[in-house]
Enzyme design. Sequence first.
Site, mmCIF file in Angstrom:
data_model
loop_
_atom_site.group_PDB
_atom_site.id
_atom_site.type_symbol
_atom_site.label_atom_id
_atom_site.label_comp_id
_atom_site.label_asym_id
_atom_site.label_seq_id
_atom_site.Cartn_x
_atom_site.Cartn_y
_atom_site.Cartn_z
ATOM 1 N N ALA A 84 36.069 32.618 63.153
ATOM 2 C CA ALA A 84 35.376 32.116 61.960
ATOM 3 C C ALA A 84 33.916 31.819 62.241
ATOM 4 O O ALA A 84 33.318 30.925 61.651
ATOM 5 C CB ALA A 84 36.080 30.855 61.464
ATOM 6 N N ALA A 85 33.325 32.584 63.155
ATOM 7 C CA ALA A 85 31.949 32.280 63.548
ATOM 8 C C ALA A 85 30.909 33.017 62.708
ATOM 9 O O ALA A 85 29.758 32.596 62.618
ATOM 10 C CB ALA A 85 31.749 32.615 65.022
ATOM 11 N N ARG A 122 27.598 40.022 53.672
ATOM 12 C CA ARG A 122 27.748 40.588 52.333
ATOM 13 C C ARG A 122 28.010 39.539 51.245
ATOM 14 O O ARG A 122 28.004 39.857 50.061
ATOM 15 C CB ARG A 122 28.873 41.642 52.338
ATOM 16 C CG ARG A 122 28.403 42.965 52.911
ATOM 17 C CD ARG A 122 29.530 43.964 53.004
ATOM 18 N NE ARG A 122 30.457 43.619 54.085
ATOM 19 C CZ ARG A 122 31.629 44.229 54.254
ATOM 20 N NH1 ARG A 122 32.032 45.157 53.421
ATOM 21 N NH2 ARG A 122 32.403 43.891 55.267
ATOM 22 N N ASN A 134 44.007 48.595 60.682
ATOM 23 C CA ASN A 134 44.182 47.356 61.446
ATOM 24 C C ASN A 134 43.812 46.183 60.537
ATOM 25 O O ASN A 134 42.693 46.094 60.048
ATOM 26 C CB ASN A 134 43.243 47.420 62.665
ATOM 27 C CG ASN A 134 43.053 46.076 63.328
ATOM 28 O OD1 ASN A 134 43.942 45.229 63.298
ATOM 29 N ND2 ASN A 134 41.895 45.887 63.946
ATOM 30 N N ARG A 170 37.037 7.647 34.052
ATOM 31 C CA ARG A 170 36.677 7.916 35.448
ATOM 32 C C ARG A 170 36.876 6.706 36.335
ATOM 33 O O ARG A 170 37.105 5.598 35.827
ATOM 34 C CB ARG A 170 35.221 8.407 35.546
ATOM 35 C CG ARG A 170 34.219 7.383 35.065
ATOM 36 C CD ARG A 170 32.804 7.949 35.007
ATOM 37 N NE ARG A 170 31.873 6.933 34.551
ATOM 38 C CZ ARG A 170 31.104 6.204 35.354
ATOM 39 N NH1 ARG A 170 31.144 6.377 36.649
ATOM 40 N NH2 ARG A 170 30.286 5.302 34.846
ATOM 41 N N TYR A 201 31.526 1.767 25.476
ATOM 42 C CA TYR A 201 31.533 1.805 26.937
ATOM 43 C C TYR A 201 32.320 0.623 27.480
ATOM 44 O O TYR A 201 31.954 -0.533 27.240
ATOM 45 C CB TYR A 201 30.104 1.769 27.504
ATOM 46 C CG TYR A 201 30.127 1.647 29.013
ATOM 47 C CD1 TYR A 201 30.761 2.609 29.797
ATOM 48 C CD2 TYR A 201 29.544 0.558 29.664
ATOM 49 C CE1 TYR A 201 30.832 2.496 31.175
ATOM 50 C CE2 TYR A 201 29.598 0.438 31.053
ATOM 51 C CZ TYR A 201 30.246 1.413 31.793
ATOM 52 O OH TYR A 201 30.318 1.296 33.163
ATOM 53 N N TYR A 224 26.310 -4.555 34.128
ATOM 54 C CA TYR A 224 25.358 -4.390 35.229
ATOM 55 C C TYR A 224 24.109 -5.208 34.950
ATOM 56 O O TYR A 224 23.458 -5.031 33.917
ATOM 57 C CB TYR A 224 25.020 -2.893 35.328
ATOM 58 C CG TYR A 224 24.182 -2.506 36.511
ATOM 59 C CD1 TYR A 224 24.476 -2.974 37.790
ATOM 60 C CD2 TYR A 224 23.095 -1.649 36.357
ATOM 61 C CE1 TYR A 224 23.713 -2.595 38.872
ATOM 62 C CE2 TYR A 224 22.326 -1.266 37.440
ATOM 63 C CZ TYR A 224 22.635 -1.740 38.707
ATOM 64 O OH TYR A 224 21.877 -1.370 39.781
ATOM 65 N N ALA A 284 30.695 -8.647 13.768
ATOM 66 C CA ALA A 284 29.890 -7.448 14.006
ATOM 67 C C ALA A 284 28.531 -7.850 14.566
ATOM 68 O O ALA A 284 27.924 -8.826 14.136
ATOM 69 C CB ALA A 284 29.715 -6.677 12.699
HETATM 70 C C1 UD1 Z 1 37.610 43.927 62.035
HETATM 71 C C2 UD1 Z 1 38.278 44.962 62.959
HETATM 72 C C3 UD1 Z 1 38.784 46.121 62.128
HETATM 73 C C4 UD1 Z 1 39.717 45.650 61.063
HETATM 74 C C5 UD1 Z 1 39.053 44.575 60.210
HETATM 75 C C6 UD1 Z 1 40.067 43.949 59.266
HETATM 76 C C7 UD1 Z 1 37.012 44.792 65.030
HETATM 77 C C8 UD1 Z 1 36.052 45.457 65.925
HETATM 78 N N1 UD1 Z 1 37.322 45.431 63.922
HETATM 79 O O1 UD1 Z 1 36.451 44.558 61.503
HETATM 80 O O2 UD1 Z 1 39.469 47.064 62.975
HETATM 81 O O3 UD1 Z 1 40.140 46.735 60.251
HETATM 82 O O4 UD1 Z 1 38.537 43.522 61.038
HETATM 83 O O5 UD1 Z 1 39.456 43.068 58.396
HETATM 84 O O6 UD1 Z 1 37.509 43.724 65.355
HETATM 85 N N2 UD1 Z 1 33.792 37.081 63.986
HETATM 86 C C9 UD1 Z 1 33.445 36.082 64.847
HETATM 87 N N3 UD1 Z 1 32.536 36.375 65.834
HETATM 88 C C10 UD1 Z 1 31.992 37.592 65.977
HETATM 89 C C11 UD1 Z 1 32.361 38.613 65.060
HETATM 90 C C12 UD1 Z 1 33.273 38.316 64.084
HETATM 91 O O7 UD1 Z 1 33.917 34.949 64.764
HETATM 92 O O8 UD1 Z 1 31.186 37.763 66.888
HETATM 93 C C13 UD1 Z 1 34.756 36.760 62.922
HETATM 94 C C14 UD1 Z 1 34.175 36.931 61.548
HETATM 95 O O9 UD1 Z 1 33.559 35.726 61.101
HETATM 96 C C15 UD1 Z 1 35.404 37.288 60.724
HETATM 97 C C16 UD1 Z 1 36.282 38.020 61.724
HETATM 98 O O10 UD1 Z 1 35.819 37.668 63.010
HETATM 99 O O11 UD1 Z 1 36.072 36.146 60.267
HETATM 100 C C17 UD1 Z 1 36.259 39.537 61.552
HETATM 101 O O12 UD1 Z 1 34.967 40.013 61.804
HETATM 102 P P1 UD1 Z 1 34.299 41.165 60.960
HETATM 103 O O13 UD1 Z 1 32.914 41.346 61.430
HETATM 104 O O14 UD1 Z 1 34.520 40.920 59.522
HETATM 105 O O15 UD1 Z 1 35.156 42.417 61.444
HETATM 106 P P2 UD1 Z 1 35.297 43.777 60.665
HETATM 107 O O16 UD1 Z 1 34.056 44.566 60.833
HETATM 108 O O17 UD1 Z 1 35.771 43.524 59.294
HETATM 109 CA CA CA Z 2 35.838 41.763 57.763
#
Ligand code: UD1
Ligand code: CA
Length: 462
Positions: A17-18, A23, A181, A346, A379, A400, A436
């Site tokens: 989640a980094a 996009r 994948n 509220r 109120y 108040y 009143a």
């Molecule tokens: C990745 C897979 C791809 C797969 C797809 C499914 C790889 C190389 N590819 O591609 O095969 O079909 O997911 O959705 O793994 N993230 C980090 N650190 C990083 C890079 C990414 O924490 O350095 C996290 C992103 O925040 C995200 C997740 O990893 O939550 C996936 O990364 P993302 O860049 O979206 O991978 P895809 O290009 O979608």
């Molecule tokens: Ca992705």
Amino acid sequence: MSNNTASQKPVNVLVMAAGLGTRMKSNRAKVLHELGGSPLIAHVVRAAQPLKPQAIIVIVGHQAEEVERAAIAEAGELVRSVMQAQQRGTGDAVESARSELENSDSLVLVLSGDVPLIKSETLRKFIEYHNNAGAACSILSVRLENPAGYGRIIRDANESFQKIVEHRDATDEQRQVREINSGIYCFDAKELYRALRKVEPANDQGEYYLTDVAEIILASGGIVSVFLHGDSREVSGINTRAELAEFENLMRRSAIRKLMIEDGVTFIDPSHAYISAEAQIGRDTIIHPDVTIEGKTIIGEDCVIRSGARITNSRLGNNVVVKDHSVVVDSQIESDCAVGPFAHLRMNAVLEEKATVGNFVEVKKSRLKRGAKAMHLTYLGDATIGERTNIGAGTVTCNYDGKNKHETIIEDDVKIGSDTMLVAPVRVGARSMTGAGSVVTKDVPPDSLVAGVPANVKKKLK
Ligand code: UD1
Ligand code: CA
């Protein structure tokens, strides 16, 4: 083939989640964007929790602290976070947790923070499949009509797994493959970190790909299994705000469908109702168009919620009518009450049974006891209104003084005349009346009529 030793290994969940999520065109990290009222990361952590993992390790980077906080809010002490300062690919993301996991005799279930619809049940089956296969690495795959953008699962002539190739690195022939994948994997911890050392950024993006690990494990004699899942929607990630809105719509429609089919709630127009997944609504309640129900709201049976109402984290009894364009936040409305139109409740406003609040009435941190009424332009703040007491139009509790808030207490069976100002702290005794336009600055004894500016006792009523 089942492998009992392997199946007893504990599970560590690792959530990637980094990334920022370019996009999304946002300054906020993608996993902090909300779906159905909670951040994406919370959905993933929620799905992982029932697997009873040893830990849920979240790889954080962009807005690390907030992401960590959102995960902890969902799963508490189970959550540990690991910093990945620079996002050099999914392989590097997993590498960041090496010291936590490389020597552990466990399975590592890898999830993505942006895949919020994944179900615990699917993950459980996936782990079972991994164990039964005696695999060192398992990949959760799905088939897509349009696989563009995803990594493809490449199999040999015998249908056995060979490798994963990213769309941008794939040949035209490989791009024909529809099996992709999902980005969900299960690994033996030690095998994962041994293979990860061999990953090189030799691809179009110059990133460390976690996907390369599968091929490396295979080459070193390990078993790699692929779990083909039937529901592709469940594992699809969110990349844009358009997709986020699509998912929101999906979740909303399924929550409303459940309320109609299982709980007997009527929706006049289900496509224009906004109901949180955590809300509970009782049988024969009618929800009109453009109603928003947020958070952990509980609504009883036979209620009517009219158009434009918003009800947030509140509790309603049975047979309650909330009329058009009323806002009810953090409040409680007991059975047989009516509220609105254009009312605002509220900060723990409480309406006891059969109380009524009419148009343009604001009730803040106040209690209207059984059968009390405030019908127009009023109120009530920091006030207690006694049973059957009637509050005339235009009444204001002046709570108040510029520094502090003060309480107004009006006892049972009182009649407050129109346009009365109650200068708090002040108490109006039972069965009294105000004329009143009175400005009440002193306590009013029971059974008295007061009037004037400031109001004085005019006569005893009994
Ligand atoms: C990745 C897979 C791809 C797969 C797809 C499914 C790889 C190389 N590819 O591609 O095969 O079909 O997911 O959705 O793994 N993230 C980090 N650190 C990083 C890079 C990414 O924490 O350095 C996290 C992103 O925040 C995200 C997740 O990893 O939550 C996936 O990364 P993302 O860049 O979206 O991978 P895809 O290009 O979608
Ligand atoms: Ca992705």
